[in-house]
Design an enzyme around this catalytic site. Structure first.
Site, short mmCIF file in Angstrom:
data_model
loop_
_atom_site.label_atom_id
_atom_site.label_comp_id
_atom_site.label_asym_id
_atom_site.label_seq_id
_atom_site.Cartn_x
_atom_site.Cartn_y
_atom_site.Cartn_z
N HIS A 117 7.25 -2.11 8.70
CA HIS A 117 7.48 -2.08 10.04
C HIS A 117 6.97 -0.86 10.75
CE1 HIS A 117 11.59 -1.05 9.37
NE2 HIS A 117 11.57 -0.46 10.46
C1 UD1 Z 1 12.82 -0.16 16.02
C2 UD1 Z 1 13.29 1.36 15.55
C3 UD1 Z 1 13.07 1.79 14.33
C4 UD1 Z 1 13.71 0.55 13.33
C5 UD1 Z 1 13.23 -0.79 13.73
C6 UD1 Z 1 13.94 -1.71 13.12
C7 UD1 Z 1 12.95 3.15 17.09
C8 UD1 Z 1 12.21 4.18 17.62
N1 UD1 Z 1 12.47 2.24 16.28
O1 UD1 Z 1 11.34 0.02 15.63
O2 UD1 Z 1 13.74 2.91 13.75
O3 UD1 Z 1 13.56 0.88 11.95
O4 UD1 Z 1 13.40 -0.77 15.14
O5 UD1 Z 1 13.43 -3.14 13.11
O6 UD1 Z 1 14.08 2.91 17.79
N2 UD1 Z 1 9.39 -6.95 19.36
C9 UD1 Z 1 9.36 -8.36 19.43
N3 UD1 Z 1 11.03 -8.73 19.62
C10 UD1 Z 1 11.93 -8.11 19.50
C11 UD1 Z 1 11.83 -6.43 19.29
C12 UD1 Z 1 10.53 -6.18 19.19
O7 UD1 Z 1 8.57 -8.97 19.61
O8 UD1 Z 1 13.09 -8.35 19.66
C13 UD1 Z 1 8.07 -6.50 19.21
C14 UD1 Z 1 7.50 -6.03 20.41
O9 UD1 Z 1 5.98 -6.15 20.72
C15 UD1 Z 1 7.53 -4.42 20.30
C16 UD1 Z 1 7.41 -4.02 18.85
O10 UD1 Z 1 8.04 -5.35 18.26
O11 UD1 Z 1 6.60 -3.49 21.13
C17 UD1 Z 1 8.04 -2.89 18.36
O12 UD1 Z 1 9.56 -2.86 18.92
P1 UD1 Z 1 10.35 -1.52 19.13
O13 UD1 Z 1 11.71 -1.87 19.29
O14 UD1 Z 1 9.54 -0.66 20.08
O15 UD1 Z 1 10.27 -0.82 17.68
P2 UD1 Z 1 10.32 -1.34 16.15
O16 UD1 Z 1 9.17 -1.09 15.41
O17 UD1 Z 1 11.15 -2.51 16.02
N1 UDP Z 2 16.88 -6.99 7.21
C1 UDP Z 2 17.19 -8.61 7.56
N2 UDP Z 2 16.11 -9.53 7.56
C2 UDP Z 2 14.79 -9.19 7.50
C3 UDP Z 2 14.54 -7.67 7.27
C4 UDP Z 2 15.70 -6.93 7.16
O1 UDP Z 2 18.46 -9.00 7.34
O2 UDP Z 2 13.96 -9.96 7.66
C5 UDP Z 2 17.80 -6.36 6.95
C6 UDP Z 2 17.92 -5.54 5.98
O3 UDP Z 2 18.71 -6.06 4.84
C7 UDP Z 2 18.81 -4.47 6.27
C8 UDP Z 2 18.38 -3.91 7.91
O4 UDP Z 2 17.74 -5.37 8.20
O5 UDP Z 2 20.25 -4.71 6.23
C9 UDP Z 2 17.29 -2.91 7.98
O6 UDP Z 2 16.94 -2.99 8.85
P1 UDP Z 2 15.13 -2.65 9.45
O7 UDP Z 2 14.46 -2.78 8.26
O8 UDP Z 2 14.83 -3.39 10.58
O9 UDP Z 2 15.28 -1.02 10.08
P2 UDP Z 2 15.45 0.40 9.12
O10 UDP Z 2 16.68 0.13 8.25
O11 UDP Z 2 14.23 0.54 8.52
O12 UDP Z 2 15.74 1.19 10.26
#
Ligand code: UD1
Ligand code: UDP
Length: 379
Positions: free
Chosen positions: A219
């Site tokens: 992601h």
């Molecule tokens: C965010 C965090 C990242 C973390 C990741 C974990 C920041 C800067 N980024 O990135 O560090 O690793 O979460 O998963 O805080 N969306 C949905 N449903 C949701 C949430 C998001 O559809 O519940 C979609 C939306 O289109 C949104 C996109 O995902 O624009 C990105 O979501 P966002 O929370 O901005 O950043 P992440 O890539 O999830």
């Molecule tokens: N994780 C989960 N389901 C998924 C993908 C990730 O439960 O489909 C869990 C994973 O095991 C870990 C956490 O989410 O505990 C990590 O979060 P994510 O990868 O969203 O963010 P990051 O750690 O890169 O910030």
């Protein structure tokens, strides 16, 4: 009088960090009053509620509902909404975790109102300032009064930046508290039930066996936000990985959006060697991780979980803020970035690698207790 702690979560990786902390506070009976704020950055049931249920996290006292948007929109909306809650409750401490936008926005807001801030997972550095999380980490650590570090390298990073010794406490990795507390429950799940209940293709038939498949999550904006990077990366994953073993891919909403926008989604769905699944719950992910022959990921949390479980981990990033998980430091992870050649070469090595768990100091399942003791001692 009881100690008033306000803790903050915003996105999926925060939930597994706050769960053991909330439970350790509950064990203190009346000595601590806990108020939990969810900023609402992640809001889909499979990115939010499923974790609160599975990890038995108390329902947030308030959900700021800031939702998706640009960095400035998310941080700005969070600060405005969080400030009101902060001034109403006036806690003794604000506790933030990880490196998401909520972490940065709430730590700045609290310090400007002279409320002490503790950062769980302080001191991690990728030294890559193109990564939004690196900015969040640097800013949060600069304003935090208490820097709770997961490993010894993080403490060194903070000292190098000039953080005073009394602000730093090495407490260990709180993610591993959650892993240890939930390992047995995850182990009992059925692998193929997880896949059929989360499959994006309703006709999925490919059953997988223990140790015979690869699992993947991806992601990071640097991997998924441009077609120039994502298209060859996906081609490599299909031709080099999925051609050798079934590839189970938990699709993050950001990544699905990009794949659809770039016109790559339908061909992925049509490829029978890929098992595309919706984001799975914590226990299901742990089971997939424990059972896979190989992990491919750009997730920070998964690098750490692979390290303890021993799952060979191809980390599709050019750098990591978690070097303790790398092979050269005793872990199981190798950095490949999105480079197809490096992924292919790591695959050759990793397919012959045995599972070999590695537990850095204080990744012992007791980090939350140490944090609560530290907060109480400083009051
Ligand atoms: C965010 C965090 C990242 C973390 C990741 C974990 C920041 C800067 N980024 O990135 O560090 O690793 O979460 O998963 O805080 N969306 C949905 N449903 C949701 C949430 C998001 O559809 O519940 C979609 C939306 O289109 C949104 C996109 O995902 O624009 C990105 O979501 P966002 O929370 O901005 O950043 P992440 O890539 O999830
Ligand atoms: N994780 C989960 N389901 C998924 C993908 C990730 O439960 O489909 C869990 C994973 O095991 C870990 C956490 O989410 O505990 C990590 O979060 P994510 O990868 O969203 O963010 P990051 O750690 O890169 O910030």
């Amino acid at each position: 009088m009881s100690l008033k702690i306000m803790s903050v979560v915003g996105a999926r990786p925060n939930f597994m960090k706050i769960a053991p902390f909330a439970h350790a506070i509950e064990r203190e009976d009346d000595r601590i009053e806990h108020f939990l704020v969810h900023t609402g950055q992640h809001y889909d049931p499979e990115m939010y509620h499923s974790f609160f249920e599975a990890l038995n996290i108390p329902t947030p006292d308030v959900d700021l509902e800031i939702g998706s948007g640009s960095h400035a929109e998310q941080v700005g909306r969070t600060m405005i909404a969080f400030e009101k809650v902060l001034l109403e409750r006036r806690p003794d401490w604000v506790v933030v975790v990880g490196d998401v936008n909520a972490t940065c926005a709430c730590s700045i807001t609290a310090r400007k109102h002279h409320v002490r801030v503790a950062h769980i997972e302080a001191g991690l550095r990728s030294f890559d300032e193109r990564m939004p999380e690196e900015i969040n980490r640097m800013v949060t650590d600069r304003v935090s009064n208490l820097l709770l570090t997961p490993d010894e390298l993080s403490g060194e990073n903070l000292r190098r930046e000039g953080a005073e010794e009394e602000r730093i406490r090495f407490v260990g990795n709180i993610m591993i508290d959650t892993l240890e507390a939930h390992r047995a429950r995850a182990e009992a799940l059925d692998l193929n039930d997880i896949l059929t209940s989360h499959a994006i293709d309703p006709d999925l038939k490919t059953p997988v066996d223990d140790g015979s498949f690869a699992v993947m999550t991806m992601h990071r904006p640097s991997n998924v936000d441009s077609r120039e990077v994502l298209e060859p990366l996906v081609r490599c994953l299909r031709e080099e990985v999925a051609s050798k073993m079934p590839l189970v891919w938990s699709i993050h909403p950001r990544t699905r959006n990009r794949l659809e926008t770039f016109g790559l989604w339908d061909e992925l769905l049509a490829d029978d060697r890929l098992i595309l699944i919706r984001p799975v719950g914590y226990h299901a992910m742990l089971k997939l991780n424990m059972s896979a022959r190989l992990m491919l990921t750009d997730s920070g949390g998964l690098q750490e979980e692979c390290c303890v479980l021993g799952t060979p981990c191809i980390t599709m990033r050019e750098n990591t803020e978690r070097p303790v998980t790398l092979v050269e430091n005793g872990g199981v992870s190798e950095l490949t970035g999105p480079d197809p050649e490096k992924i292919t070469s790591a695959l050759d090595t990793f397919l012959n690698m045995e599972r070999r768990g590695h537990r850095p100091p204080l990744w012992d399942g007791k980090t939350a207790e140490r944090i609560v003791t530290e907060l109480e001692n400083r009051t």
